[in-house]
Motif scaffolding. Sequence first.
Motif, PDB file in Angstrom:
ATOM      1  N   THR A   1       0.821  -1.196   0.000  1.00 30.37           N
ATOM      2  CA  THR A   1       0.000   0.000   0.000  1.00 30.37           C
ATOM      3  C   THR A   1       0.865   1.260   0.000  1.00 30.37           C
ATOM      4  O   THR A   1       1.971   1.274   0.528  1.00 30.37           O
ATOM      5  CB  THR A   1      -0.919   0.041   1.235  1.00 30.37           C
ATOM      6  N   GLU A   2       0.340   2.302  -0.620  1.00 32.04           N
ATOM      7  CA  GLU A   2       0.977   3.613  -0.585  1.00 32.04           C
ATOM      8  C   GLU A   2       0.199   4.486   0.393  1.00 32.04           C
ATOM      9  O   GLU A   2      -0.951   4.850   0.119  1.00 32.04           O
ATOM     10  CB  GLU A   2       0.999   4.256  -1.967  1.00 32.04           C
ATOM     11  N   PRO A   3       0.769   4.821   1.541  1.00 28.45           N
ATOM     12  CA  PRO A   3      -0.005   5.531   2.564  1.00 28.45           C
ATOM     13  C   PRO A   3      -0.548   6.874   2.095  1.00 28.45           C
ATOM     14  O   PRO A   3      -1.642   7.262   2.511  1.00 28.45           O
ATOM     15  CB  PRO A   3       0.993   5.686   3.715  1.00 28.45           C
ATOM     16  N   ALA A   4       0.176   7.574   1.227  1.00 25.94           N
ATOM     17  CA  ALA A   4      -0.314   8.869   0.749  1.00 25.94           C
ATOM     18  C   ALA A   4      -1.593   8.691  -0.058  1.00 25.94           C
ATOM     19  O   ALA A   4      -2.533   9.494   0.055  1.00 25.94           O
ATOM     20  CB  ALA A   4       0.758   9.567  -0.088  1.00 25.94           C
ATOM     21  N   GLU A   5      -1.652   7.638  -0.864  1.00 25.66           N
ATOM     22  CA  GLU A   5      -2.857   7.374  -1.656  1.00 25.66           C
ATOM     23  C   GLU A   5      -4.026   6.998  -0.750  1.00 25.66           C
ATOM     24  O   GLU A   5      -5.162   7.414  -0.987  1.00 25.66           O
ATOM     25  CB  GLU A   5      -2.579   6.262  -2.666  1.00 25.66           C
ATOM     26  N   VAL A   6      -3.747   6.226   0.273  1.00 24.16           N
ATOM     27  CA  VAL A   6      -4.801   5.858   1.222  1.00 24.16           C
ATOM     28  C   VAL A   6      -5.364   7.105   1.890  1.00 24.16           C
ATOM     29  O   VAL A   6      -6.587   7.268   2.021  1.00 24.16           O
ATOM     30  CB  VAL A   6      -4.247   4.874   2.281  1.00 24.16           C
ATOM     31  N   LEU A   7      -4.480   8.002   2.318  1.00 21.35           N
ATOM     32  CA  LEU A   7      -4.909   9.229   2.987  1.00 21.35           C
ATOM     33  C   LEU A   7      -5.715  10.115   2.038  1.00 21.35           C
ATOM     34  O   LEU A   7      -6.730  10.702   2.441  1.00 21.35           O
ATOM     35  CB  LEU A   7      -3.689   9.978   3.518  1.00 21.35           C
ATOM     36  N   GLU A   8      -5.286  10.206   0.790  1.00 18.99           N
ATOM     37  CA  GLU A   8      -5.993  11.028  -0.192  1.00 18.99           C
ATOM     38  C   GLU A   8      -7.404  10.516  -0.449  1.00 18.99           C
ATOM     39  O   GLU A   8      -8.310  11.292  -0.780  1.00 18.99           O
ATOM     40  CB  GLU A   8      -5.200  11.073  -1.500  1.00 18.99           C
ATOM     41  N   ARG A   9      -7.617   9.208  -0.297  1.00 23.50           N
ATOM     42  CA  ARG A   9      -8.956   8.634  -0.482  1.00 23.50           C
ATOM     43  C   ARG A   9      -9.851   8.871   0.735  1.00 23.50           C
ATOM     44  O   ARG A   9     -11.009   8.440   0.759  1.00 23.50           O
ATOM     45  CB  ARG A   9      -8.865   7.133  -0.741  1.00 23.50           C
ATOM     46  N   GLY A  10      -9.288   9.508   1.762  1.00 25.62           N
ATOM     47  CA  GLY A  10     -10.061   9.745   2.963  1.00 25.62           C
ATOM     48  C   GLY A  10     -10.082   8.567   3.913  1.00 25.62           C
ATOM     49  O   GLY A  10     -10.870   8.549   4.868  1.00 25.62           O
ATOM     50  N   GLU A  11      -9.196   7.596   3.679  1.00 23.56           N
ATOM     51  CA  GLU A  11      -9.112   6.422   4.531  1.00 23.56           C
ATOM     52  C   GLU A  11      -7.931   6.561   5.498  1.00 23.56           C
ATOM     53  O   GLU A  11      -7.143   7.505   5.404  1.00 23.56           O
ATOM     54  CB  GLU A  11      -8.963   5.164   3.670  1.00 23.56           C
ATOM     55  N   VAL A  12      -7.809   5.616   6.394  1.00 21.66           N
ATOM     56  CA  VAL A  12      -6.769   5.685   7.420  1.00 21.66           C
ATOM     57  C   VAL A  12      -5.638   4.721   7.064  1.00 21.66           C
ATOM     58  O   VAL A  12      -5.859   3.510   6.994  1.00 21.66           O
ATOM     59  CB  VAL A  12      -7.329   5.329   8.810  1.00 21.66           C
ATOM     60  N   PRO A  13      -4.425   5.230   6.828  1.00 25.57           N
ATOM     61  CA  PRO A  13      -3.298   4.336   6.509  1.00 25.57           C
ATOM     62  C   PRO A  13      -2.816   3.583   7.743  1.00 25.57           C
ATOM     63  O   PRO A  13      -2.790   4.123   8.852  1.00 25.57           O
ATOM     64  CB  PRO A  13      -2.227   5.293   5.990  1.00 25.57           C
ATOM     65  N   GLU A  14      -2.417   2.328   7.543  1.00 25.58           N
ATOM     66  CA  GLU A  14      -1.889   1.521   8.633  1.00 25.58           C
ATOM     67  C   GLU A  14      -0.468   1.931   9.021  1.00 25.58           C
ATOM     68  O   GLU A  14      -0.034   1.716  10.153  1.00 25.58           O
ATOM     69  CB  GLU A  14      -1.892   0.034   8.242  1.00 25.58           C
ATOM     70  N   LEU A  15       0.283   2.520   8.072  1.00 27.87           N
ATOM     71  CA  LEU A  15       1.678   2.906   8.304  1.00 27.87           C
ATOM     72  C   LEU A  15       2.474   1.719   8.871  1.00 27.87           C
ATOM     73  O   LEU A  15       3.188   1.832   9.870  1.00 27.87           O
ATOM     74  CB  LEU A  15       1.768   4.115   9.247  1.00 27.87           C
ATOM     75  N   SER A  16       2.345   0.572   8.220  1.00 29.99           N
ATOM     76  CA  SER A  16       2.901  -0.669   8.771  1.00 29.99           C
ATOM     77  C   SER A  16       4.418  -0.614   8.908  1.00 29.99           C
ATOM     78  O   SER A  16       4.973  -1.145   9.878  1.00 29.99           O
ATOM     79  CB  SER A  16       2.481  -1.863   7.914  1.00 29.99           C
ATOM     80  N   GLU A  17       5.108   0.023   7.962  1.00 31.27           N
ATOM     81  CA  GLU A  17       6.563   0.104   8.064  1.00 31.27           C
ATOM     82  C   GLU A  17       6.985   0.970   9.252  1.00 31.27           C
ATOM     83  O   GLU A  17       7.906   0.628  10.003  1.00 31.27           O
ATOM     84  CB  GLU A  17       7.171   0.681   6.775  1.00 31.27           C
ATOM     85  N   LEU A  18       6.302   2.091   9.432  1.00 32.52           N
ATOM     86  CA  LEU A  18       6.627   2.977  10.547  1.00 32.52           C
ATOM     87  C   LEU A  18       6.381   2.263  11.880  1.00 32.52           C
ATOM     88  O   LEU A  18       7.174   2.387  12.817  1.00 32.52           O
ATOM     89  CB  LEU A  18       5.775   4.240  10.450  1.00 32.52           C
ATOM     90  N   ARG A  19       5.291   1.509  11.952  1.00 32.50           N
ATOM     91  CA  ARG A  19       4.955   0.793  13.189  1.00 32.50           C
ATOM     92  C   ARG A  19       5.924  -0.348  13.451  1.00 32.50           C
ATOM     93  O   ARG A  19       6.358  -0.572  14.594  1.00 32.50           O
ATOM     94  CB  ARG A  19       3.517   0.284  13.111  1.00 32.50           C
ATOM     95  N   LEU A  20       6.281  -1.103  12.401  1.00 33.77           N
ATOM     96  CA  LEU A  20       7.211  -2.214  12.587  1.00 33.77           C
ATOM     97  C   LEU A  20       8.580  -1.702  13.033  1.00 33.77           C
ATOM     98  O   LEU A  20       9.213  -2.271  13.928  1.00 33.77           O
ATOM     99  CB  LEU A  20       7.335  -3.006  11.282  1.00 33.77           C
ATOM    100  N   HIS A  21       9.024  -0.623  12.424  1.00 36.20           N
ATOM    101  CA  HIS A  21      10.315  -0.047  12.790  1.00 36.20           C
ATOM    102  C   HIS A  21      10.284   0.450  14.233  1.00 36.20           C
ATOM    103  O   HIS A  21      11.230   0.227  15.005  1.00 36.20           O
ATOM    104  CB  HIS A  21      10.647   1.099  11.835  1.00 36.20           C
TER     105      HIS A  21
END
Length: 493
Positions: free
Chosen positions: A290-310
């Motif tokens: 997933t591309e978090p910027a695209e998710v956010l632009e759609r008005g949805e909530v990004p999981e930010l999985s890489e940021l969370r895993l790190h």
Amino acid sequence: MGEEVEQTNFSREDRAKYRHKIRRSLDVFAAMLRESRFEFERPLTGMEIELNLIDENADPAMRNAEVLGAIADPDFQTELGQFNIEINVPPRRLAGDENADLERTLRASLNNAEKHAREVGAHTVMIGILPTLKREHMTLDALSANPRYKLLNEQIFAARGEDLDIRIDGVDRLAVTTDTIAPESACTSTQFHLQVSPAQFAAYWNAAQVIAGVQIALGANSPLLFGRELWRETRIPLFEQATDTRSEEIRAQGVRPRVWFGERWITSVFDLFEENVRYFPALLPICDETEPAEVLERGEVPELSELRLHNGTVYRWNRPIYAVVRGRPHLRVENRVLPAGPTVVDTLANAAFYYGLIRTLAEAERPLWTQMSFSAAEENFHACARHGIDASVFWPGLGYIQVTELVLRRLLPLAHQGLDRWGVSAGERDRLLGIIEQRCLTHRNGAAWQVHTLHALEADGSDRREALHEMLRRYLPLMHENRPVHTWEYPPA
């Protein structure tokens, strides 16, 4: 730490892709903070408690898969070592008599876990470090079956390029060399979670850093490791060393450790995630599609999985948490400084002191952290880990003062105020903070009881190994009786 992973080998391309992706995720996180897209109207608290498993001889029982199979409760999960399990307490509010209800619920869950553990020849123990643990137990085979643990082990030692030296100077001295992260599994802790708004996060995190040392002094329960009496809360230096990815030369260059108190007060939760990305190379460079910027632009909530895993591989003592629950993102402060045990009621007293005090400090007109250096807070942290309830700390306006005197004179009244603001009932407030008060008056916590009992048994003729086993056998019924540790009697010297 137990999140499942599938990929086990990483190329240079994987690492480059991950670096770019996590930086894009950081930009998206900044945008979410600007737009205030977080849930915080009903702040919740949560708790995790790690447990040790022992056999009938009070030695470590490497049976967590069997125990978890017998318990069959999704609230119980694996931890790093095969002699560890963890219970995750569902989020709840602090108000009213919630703590009394939590105590009943938690005791019932732990009693049920103990009942099922016995079916496979094991017992559960709430204690910071298992006193009967030996160096010979700490091999690669001791790690749980979850592939993530083996992968973390490989990546940490690949980053180090050499074996790991653990050196702890306390009452006794410990010097061991290991080729696995298994010694980290000796550290069993209690973690408190508090959901906060983005605007409040910095104040609550800074306040948690200020009081981290005091928490350890009051709650120390890990004085023994591999048969040696070391620090009153030996988890702290052990954890700091057991997952260190730095060689001696890299440490000398001032590179930050992955187990980290930090180095400055913050102004935003973004500061911590940005430090993670700037200072720490990826241990597990796993990207999703997933591309978090695209998710956010759609008005949805990004999981930010890489940021969370790190973030899960940077082991701050007070760690920021970003999570998405039922489609709504939220932020939490995860307080990771305390050991497990000795009892459920002691754990809830520690929680009441923490949640009450942190609220009062975070909402103060003149924040305490503006009156002391960050390095003073870190020095307090390590002094309290070394000396426990007998430690002295630096405190603004007071200079150096005994922790017990500081708590009795200054901090307990502030914790009372904070619990009132949370809406905790007066009866629960007084019951739980009364336990903290009595610990200070008696100078008796888990670490003090363990060490005094050990010395008494040795004075009575037992050798160190026999005394450690007997001390643990005496600990277990007191733990199950749920009597506050300050009431535990010492054996005659």
